[in-house]
Design a protein around this motif. Sequence first.
Motif, short mmCIF file in Angstrom:
data_model
loop_
_atom_site.label_atom_id
_atom_site.label_comp_id
_atom_site.label_asym_id
_atom_site.label_seq_id
_atom_site.Cartn_x
_atom_site.Cartn_y
_atom_site.Cartn_z
N TYR A 33 0.83 -1.20 0.00
CA TYR A 33 0.00 0.00 0.00
C TYR A 33 0.87 1.25 0.00
O TYR A 33 2.00 1.25 0.51
N TYR A 35 0.21 5.33 1.21
CA TYR A 35 -0.63 6.33 1.83
C TYR A 35 0.16 7.63 1.83
O TYR A 35 1.38 7.64 1.71
N GLN A 37 0.33 11.72 3.84
CA GLN A 37 -0.15 12.59 4.91
C GLN A 37 0.37 13.99 4.62
O GLN A 37 1.57 14.26 4.79
N LYS A 42 -5.03 14.33 7.73
CA LYS A 42 -5.17 12.89 7.95
C LYS A 42 -4.25 12.11 7.02
O LYS A 42 -3.86 12.57 5.95
N VAL A 43 -3.96 10.90 7.43
CA VAL A 43 -3.30 9.95 6.54
C VAL A 43 -4.36 9.46 5.54
O VAL A 43 -5.44 9.04 5.94
N PHE A 45 -5.39 7.13 2.07
CA PHE A 45 -5.09 5.97 1.23
C PHE A 45 -4.88 6.41 -0.21
O PHE A 45 -5.63 7.24 -0.74
N MET A 89 4.08 13.67 3.39
CA MET A 89 4.80 12.48 3.84
C MET A 89 4.13 11.30 3.16
O MET A 89 2.90 11.15 3.24
N PHE A 91 3.79 7.26 2.92
CA PHE A 91 4.04 6.05 3.67
C PHE A 91 3.76 4.82 2.82
O PHE A 91 2.73 4.74 2.15
N ALA A 103 -1.55 -3.94 9.14
CA ALA A 103 -0.74 -3.30 8.10
C ALA A 103 0.41 -2.60 8.80
O ALA A 103 0.21 -1.82 9.72
N PHE A 104 1.63 -2.90 8.36
CA PHE A 104 2.82 -2.32 8.96
C PHE A 104 3.37 -1.24 8.03
O PHE A 104 3.52 -1.46 6.83
N PHE A 105 3.67 -0.10 8.62
CA PHE A 105 4.08 1.06 7.86
C PHE A 105 5.57 1.31 7.96
O PHE A 105 6.20 1.00 8.99
N GLY A 106 6.12 1.92 6.92
CA GLY A 106 7.49 2.38 6.95
C GLY A 106 7.60 3.73 7.65
O GLY A 106 6.59 4.30 8.09
N GLN A 107 8.81 4.25 7.70
CA GLN A 107 9.06 5.52 8.37
C GLN A 107 8.63 6.72 7.53
O GLN A 107 8.57 7.83 8.03
N GLY A 108 8.36 6.47 6.27
CA GLY A 108 7.88 7.55 5.42
C GLY A 108 8.98 8.26 4.65
O GLY A 108 10.14 8.25 5.05
N ARG A 110 9.48 12.09 3.23
CA ARG A 110 8.92 13.45 3.19
C ARG A 110 9.28 14.06 1.84
O ARG A 110 10.45 14.28 1.55
#
Lengths: 114, 111
Positions: A33, A35, A37, A42-43, A45, A89, A91, A103-108, A110
């Motif tokens: 996925y 996403y 922000q 909001k974050v 999709f 940002m 993600f 769902a596991f997210f990365g650090q993003g 920017r």
Amino acid sequence: EPEVTQTPSHQVTQMGQEVILRCVPISNHLYFYWYRQILGQKVEFLVSFYNNEISEKSEIFDDQFSVERPDGSNFTLKIRSTKLEDSAMYFCASSLYQGNTEAFFGQGTRLTVV
Amino acid sequence: SQQGEEDPQALSIQEGENATMNCSYKTSINNLQWYRQNSGRGLVHLILIRSNEREKHSGRLRVTLDTSKKSSSLLITASRAADTASYFCASGTGANSKLTFGKGITLSVRP
């Protein structure tokens, strides 16, 4: 502990330029996925991806955006011609299954468009 | 209000106190997930509760889900200064598990 990794952590680009954001999902995960922000919001999709195909995409994910899994480990988001409003940002996330699973997210990454 | 709205928007407590954060959503969900974000960094997954579950625990975290009221709460017991962060609920819907996030709650834990 396995984690989602994203590169670069920060990218500055000029308006109109193409950018590619990179992600390495957790190795045995099958669903991926993106996403985003926007600062203070909001974050949201953008897109989900499975079996080398887009499963679902949001209205934000227009023709300027594309995703690819070029090899067995990377998952990329390309923005063809960046606009100022693409600054956010971004993600990447991955999950093992579809449906009721974390769902596991990365650090993003920017992204700043100037 | 929109899917995944949290309240309060900001919460300030003393270390050692419990923090309760609430989330409401609009449509039917498969699950409700809570995430923590430290100061503009990545989203750390905290806990997932499925739509057929009512309560779940993980360490100092307790999450409840009331599908009749379309709401969830996250309780952090015995808070620490390191718990200072933004907390988001995200509702998982549809076959593709798309997550819809709320605006987040800013939690400040004073030492």
